[in-house]
Design a protein around this motif. Structure first.
Motif, PDB file in Angstrom:
ATOM      1  N   VAL A  95       1.094  -1.303   0.016  1.00 57.98           N
ATOM      2  CA  VAL A  95      -0.155   0.213  -0.048  1.00 57.98           C
ATOM      3  C   VAL A  95       1.060   1.471  -0.096  1.00 57.98           C
ATOM      4  O   VAL A  95       2.047   1.320   0.984  1.00 57.98           O
ATOM      5  CB  VAL A  95      -0.552  -0.255   1.822  1.00 57.98           C
ATOM      6  CG1 VAL A  95      -1.866   0.810   0.948  1.00 57.98           C
ATOM      7  CG2 VAL A  95      -2.041  -1.334   1.286  1.00 57.98           C
ATOM      8  N   PHE A  96       0.776   2.358  -1.274  1.00 58.21           N
ATOM      9  CA  PHE A  96       2.001   3.295  -1.523  1.00 58.21           C
ATOM     10  C   PHE A  96       1.046   4.739  -1.280  1.00 58.21           C
ATOM     11  O   PHE A  96       0.558   4.915  -2.102  1.00 58.21           O
ATOM     12  CB  PHE A  96       2.653   3.063  -2.383  1.00 58.21           C
ATOM     13  CG  PHE A  96       3.376   4.202  -2.814  1.00 58.21           C
ATOM     14  CD1 PHE A  96       4.436   4.399  -1.300  1.00 58.21           C
ATOM     15  CD2 PHE A  96       3.924   4.568  -3.855  1.00 58.21           C
ATOM     16  CE1 PHE A  96       5.553   5.089  -1.351  1.00 58.21           C
ATOM     17  CE2 PHE A  96       3.828   5.533  -3.855  1.00 58.21           C
ATOM     18  CZ  PHE A  96       5.529   5.855  -3.372  1.00 58.21           C
ATOM     19  N   ARG A  97       0.773   5.343  -0.539  1.00 58.10           N
ATOM     20  CA  ARG A  97       0.422   6.982  -0.230  1.00 58.10           C
ATOM     21  C   ARG A  97      -1.471   6.599  -0.414  1.00 58.10           C
ATOM     22  O   ARG A  97      -2.480   7.067  -1.268  1.00 58.10           O
ATOM     23  CB  ARG A  97       0.506   7.606  -1.403  1.00 58.10           C
ATOM     24  CG  ARG A  97       1.707   8.348  -1.272  1.00 58.10           C
ATOM     25  CD  ARG A  97       2.508   9.012  -2.547  1.00 58.10           C
ATOM     26  NE  ARG A  97       3.961   9.913  -1.552  1.00 58.10           N
ATOM     27  CZ  ARG A  97       4.388  10.803  -2.185  1.00 58.10           C
ATOM     28  NH1 ARG A  97       3.510  11.548  -3.148  1.00 58.10           N
ATOM     29  NH2 ARG A  97       5.631  11.042  -2.463  1.00 58.10           N
ATOM     30  N   GLY A  98      -2.047   5.057   0.391  1.00 57.79           N
ATOM     31  CA  GLY A  98      -3.240   5.255   0.033  1.00 57.79           C
ATOM     32  C   GLY A  98      -3.792   3.871  -0.911  1.00 57.79           C
ATOM     33  O   GLY A  98      -5.319   4.189  -0.721  1.00 57.79           O
ATOM     34  N   ARG A  99      -2.960   4.096  -1.836  1.00 57.27           N
ATOM     35  CA  ARG A  99      -3.494   3.377  -3.386  1.00 57.27           C
ATOM     36  C   ARG A  99      -2.479   2.007  -2.906  1.00 57.27           C
ATOM     37  O   ARG A  99      -1.912   1.697  -2.061  1.00 57.27           O
ATOM     38  CB  ARG A  99      -2.753   4.194  -4.527  1.00 57.27           C
ATOM     39  CG  ARG A  99      -3.374   5.449  -4.527  1.00 57.27           C
ATOM     40  CD  ARG A  99      -3.100   5.709  -6.291  1.00 57.27           C
ATOM     41  NE  ARG A  99      -3.043   7.369  -5.690  1.00 57.27           N
ATOM     42  CZ  ARG A  99      -2.856   7.963  -6.713  1.00 57.27           C
ATOM     43  NH1 ARG A  99      -2.782   7.540  -7.800  1.00 57.27           N
ATOM     44  NH2 ARG A  99      -2.946  10.020  -6.173  1.00 57.27           N
ATOM     45  N   PRO A 100      -3.623   1.088  -3.341  1.00 52.96           N
ATOM     46  CA  PRO A 100      -2.693  -0.592  -3.960  1.00 52.96           C
ATOM     47  C   PRO A 100      -1.415  -0.512  -4.492  1.00 52.96           C
ATOM     48  O   PRO A 100      -0.899   0.386  -5.592  1.00 52.96           O
ATOM     49  CB  PRO A 100      -3.810  -1.253  -4.970  1.00 52.96           C
ATOM     50  CG  PRO A 100      -5.153  -0.507  -4.403  1.00 52.96           C
ATOM     51  CD  PRO A 100      -4.697   1.065  -4.207  1.00 52.96           C
ATOM     52  N   GLY A 101      -0.695  -0.989  -3.773  1.00 48.90           N
ATOM     53  CA  GLY A 101       0.961  -0.949  -4.143  1.00 48.90           C
ATOM     54  C   GLY A 101       1.354  -2.231  -5.700  1.00 48.90           C
ATOM     55  O   GLY A 101       0.701  -2.421  -5.827  1.00 48.90           O
ATOM     56  N   ILE A 102       2.595  -2.011  -5.582  1.00 50.40           N
ATOM     57  CA  ILE A 102       2.527  -2.616  -7.050  1.00 50.40           C
ATOM     58  C   ILE A 102       2.950  -4.347  -6.790  1.00 50.40           C
ATOM     59  O   ILE A 102       2.587  -4.784  -7.930  1.00 50.40           O
ATOM     60  CB  ILE A 102       4.186  -2.372  -7.456  1.00 50.40           C
ATOM     61  CG1 ILE A 102       5.059  -3.131  -8.949  1.00 50.40           C
ATOM     62  CG2 ILE A 102       5.161  -3.282  -6.624  1.00 50.40           C
ATOM     63  CD1 ILE A 102       4.919  -2.490  -9.912  1.00 50.40           C
ATOM     64  N   PHE A 103       2.866  -5.208  -5.629  1.00 54.18           N
ATOM     65  CA  PHE A 103       2.680  -5.964  -5.013  1.00 54.18           C
ATOM     66  C   PHE A 103       1.250  -6.651  -5.213  1.00 54.18           C
ATOM     67  O   PHE A 103       1.166  -7.441  -6.121  1.00 54.18           O
ATOM     68  CB  PHE A 103       2.216  -5.907  -3.537  1.00 54.18           C
ATOM     69  CG  PHE A 103       1.615  -7.802  -3.380  1.00 54.18           C
ATOM     70  CD1 PHE A 103       2.896  -8.693  -3.506  1.00 54.18           C
ATOM     71  CD2 PHE A 103       0.998  -8.230  -3.394  1.00 54.18           C
ATOM     72  CE1 PHE A 103       2.961  -9.678  -3.021  1.00 54.18           C
ATOM     73  CE2 PHE A 103       0.620  -9.175  -2.807  1.00 54.18           C
ATOM     74  CZ  PHE A 103       1.043 -10.393  -2.130  1.00 54.18           C
ATOM     75  N   TRP A 104      -0.126  -5.764  -5.547  1.00 57.08           N
ATOM     76  CA  TRP A 104      -1.200  -6.360  -6.059  1.00 57.08           C
ATOM     77  C   TRP A 104      -2.031  -6.078  -8.088  1.00 57.08           C
ATOM     78  O   TRP A 104      -2.024  -6.930  -8.065  1.00 57.08           O
ATOM     79  CB  TRP A 104      -2.356  -5.726  -5.992  1.00 57.08           C
ATOM     80  CG  TRP A 104      -2.798  -5.598  -4.166  1.00 57.08           C
ATOM     81  CD1 TRP A 104      -1.779  -4.029  -3.243  1.00 57.08           C
ATOM     82  CD2 TRP A 104      -2.322  -6.473  -2.859  1.00 57.08           C
ATOM     83  NE1 TRP A 104      -1.942  -4.851  -1.246  1.00 57.08           N
ATOM     84  CE2 TRP A 104      -2.047  -6.491  -1.685  1.00 57.08           C
ATOM     85  CE3 TRP A 104      -2.671  -7.723  -3.428  1.00 57.08           C
ATOM     86  CZ2 TRP A 104      -2.175  -7.457  -0.730  1.00 57.08           C
ATOM     87  CZ3 TRP A 104      -2.977  -8.598  -1.961  1.00 57.08           C
ATOM     88  CH2 TRP A 104      -2.685  -8.690  -1.586  1.00 57.08           C
ATOM     89  N   VAL A 105       0.032  -5.672  -8.404  1.00 55.90           N
ATOM     90  CA  VAL A 105      -0.244  -5.389  -9.643  1.00 55.90           C
ATOM     91  C   VAL A 105       0.228  -6.258  -9.594  1.00 55.90           C
ATOM     92  O   VAL A 105       0.242  -6.969 -11.378  1.00 55.90           O
ATOM     93  CB  VAL A 105       0.069  -3.578 -10.014  1.00 55.90           C
ATOM     94  CG1 VAL A 105       0.333  -3.958 -11.959  1.00 55.90           C
ATOM     95  CG2 VAL A 105      -0.086  -3.038  -9.767  1.00 55.90           C
ATOM     96  N   VAL A 106       1.102  -7.185  -9.548  1.00 53.01           N
ATOM     97  CA  VAL A 106       1.709  -8.121  -9.843  1.00 53.01           C
ATOM     98  C   VAL A 106       1.193  -9.664 -10.135  1.00 53.01           C
ATOM     99  O   VAL A 106       1.027 -10.569 -10.534  1.00 53.01           O
ATOM    100  CB  VAL A 106       3.002  -8.661  -9.398  1.00 53.01           C
ATOM    101  CG1 VAL A 106       3.517  -9.820  -9.501  1.00 53.01           C
ATOM    102  CG2 VAL A 106       4.065  -7.120  -9.292  1.00 53.01           C
ATOM    103  N   GLN A 107       0.366  -9.397  -8.688  1.00 55.72           N
ATOM    104  CA  GLN A 107      -0.473 -10.463  -8.258  1.00 55.72           C
ATOM    105  C   GLN A 107      -1.841 -10.824  -9.479  1.00 55.72           C
ATOM    106  O   GLN A 107      -2.501 -11.542 -10.265  1.00 55.72           O
ATOM    107  CB  GLN A 107      -1.594 -10.492  -7.720  1.00 55.72           C
ATOM    108  CG  GLN A 107      -0.532 -10.301  -5.752  1.00 55.72           C
ATOM    109  CD  GLN A 107       0.446 -10.980  -5.980  1.00 55.72           C
ATOM    110  OE1 GLN A 107       0.721 -13.315  -6.545  1.00 55.72           O
ATOM    111  NE2 GLN A 107       1.603 -10.575  -6.223  1.00 55.72           N
TER     112      GLN A 107
END
Length: 421
Positions: free
Chosen positions: A169-181
């Motif tokens: 979670v980065f600055r209140g938004r989903p981080g790149i982890f979730w993009v990769v998933q």
């Protein structure tokens, strides 16, 4: 600036031609940058990101102990017990390799999971070639998911001052982890289609016996402590690196005590890939040199001139250019070079750089799956197959790698833009 640019371009050409000697080529180039006065000697220590180097060295050591404990093999055995047929076994192994690769080096992950795949292929009398390829590309995909998943992620974390949780979670938004998933789920559909005719049942064998649970505890502790220190304000710059090295040292000291021998301590210093560390340290010096000479600013202006002031055009150019370059060159020097370029582009456009950072990481990491030479995990998988007597043609690899990569990159490309535009 022209001298620095010429030396930089010559270095890249030599890195492409003489891949086996890239660490020494980069070191020689870094020395020239200093000797020629492009970067003063006094600025060299500050140019090197010691936190990144320590994180890589420490994580490599802990991963070796984790593999030796046979815990990954047991986890793979458990997965094999739960699947109905070969198709799902291959996809499950690939997803498992990806999960491990989010926290363990990609090459180490392939080395862990490949023996399970080879045994499965032999038992069921099928070719292991597409199975190992699927495992390799899945491992490479998930390397971008967390701070410790791949050298490129560690580089981004160090440059952008991102901590472990920022990848989630980065600055209140989903981080790149979730993009990769999401990309992993989309690309798993490619594997399901490719292996659709492999419907033979899988018979589970005897479970692997874990020899030591402490390395697993050390790996979990590494991740936990990285999360905890992310909440500590004004901590020393090398905090994450020191944590990784100290926990690895604990593991090897314990091993030395158990064996009553100093040999494991020697292994502690040998296990980190010295050539990778030398390459990175040298690249840090080279990039500091070309930055000081104005080359990074010039490249940033070139990107802006090509795409204009259209943020989507710039973002698209960075993602797909990264995919193309990373299909043929190592993504470590590419990402190390492009991070300051991306930062410069964002500054020229007056925007936050994170959209472009994430686009760079996505394109550079996932683009390596287009070709057999685009990622270390792919090269490792092909090497394992070669030792087993199997020849892997470019066509064999690209039948899986190209659709897998295009689906994963396109998914990530669109999702990052949606979340961060």
């Amino acid at each position: 600036m022209y001298l620095a640019l010429a030396l930089f371009l010559a270095t890249y050409v030599l890195l492409l031609i003489f891949g086996k000697y890239r660490a020494y080529i980069a070191a020689a180039s870094a020395l020239l940058f200093v000797v020629l006065g492009i970067l003063p000697w006094a600025e060299v220590p500050a140019a090197i990101d010691w936190n990144v180097l320590l994180m890589i060295a420490g994580t490599m050591g802990t991963v070796v102990l984790f593999i030796e404990s046979r815990m990954p093999a047991l986890m793979a055995d458990i997965i094999m017990e739960k699947v109905p047929n070969i198709k799902w076994a291959v996809v499950a192994l690939s997803l498992f390799a990806g999960l491990i690769s989010a926290f363990v080096d990609n090459v180490a992950t392939v080395l862990m999971v490949a023996p399970v795949a080879l045994a499965l292929a032999k038992k069921l009398d099928i070719s292991p070639v597409p199975v190992i390829i699927a495992i390799a590309v899945s491992s490479n995909l998930q390397g971008a998911a967390t701070l410790v998943g791949d050298t490129t992620s560690i580089l981004l974390g160090g440059y952008a001052d991102m901590n472990f949780l920022d990848f989630f979670v980065f600055r209140g938004r989903p981080g790149i982890f979730w993009v990769v998933q999401v990309g992993a789920v989309a690309s798993a559909c490619v594997l399901l289609y490719y292996f659709r005719n492999l419907r033979q049942p899988v018979e589970s064998g005897e479970r692997t016996q874990v020899t030591d649970t402490v390395p697993t505890l050390l790996l979990v502790s590494t991740v936990t402590l990285l999360i905890i220190v992310s909440f500590v304000p004004e901590k020393p710059a090398v905090t994450n690196g020191v944590i990784c090295v100290l926990l690895a040292a604990v593991g090897f000291l314990r091993k030395a005590g158990q064996r009553r021998s100093l040999a494991p301590l020697g292994q502690f210093f040998r296990e980190p890939d010295g050539q990778t560390l030398l390459l990175l340290a040298s690249l840090f010096v080279i990039i500091a040199g070309i930055t000081r000479a104005g080359v990074i600013d010039a490249i940033s202006r070139l990107f802006v001139n090509i795409a204009g002031d259209d943020l989507f055009a710039i973002y698209s150019l960075i993602v797909w250019a990264s995919v193309l370059f990373s299909a043929f060159i190592d993504n470590i020097p590419y990402v190390a070079t492009m991070l300051p370029v991306v930062s410069g582009i964002a500054a020229l456009m007056g925007v936050e750089p994170y959209l472009l950072y994430f686009g760079l990481l996505t394109g550079a990491t996932l683009g390596g799956n287009l070709t057999p030479i685009g990622a270390s995990a792919n090269i490792t998988g092909i090497g394992i197959l070669r030792k087993e007597g199997y020849t892997v043609s470019n066509r064999d690899f690209m039948k899986i790698g190209v659709p897998f990569s295009l689906i994963a990159v396109t998914t990530g490309y669109l999702l990052i833009w949606f979340l961060w535009r």
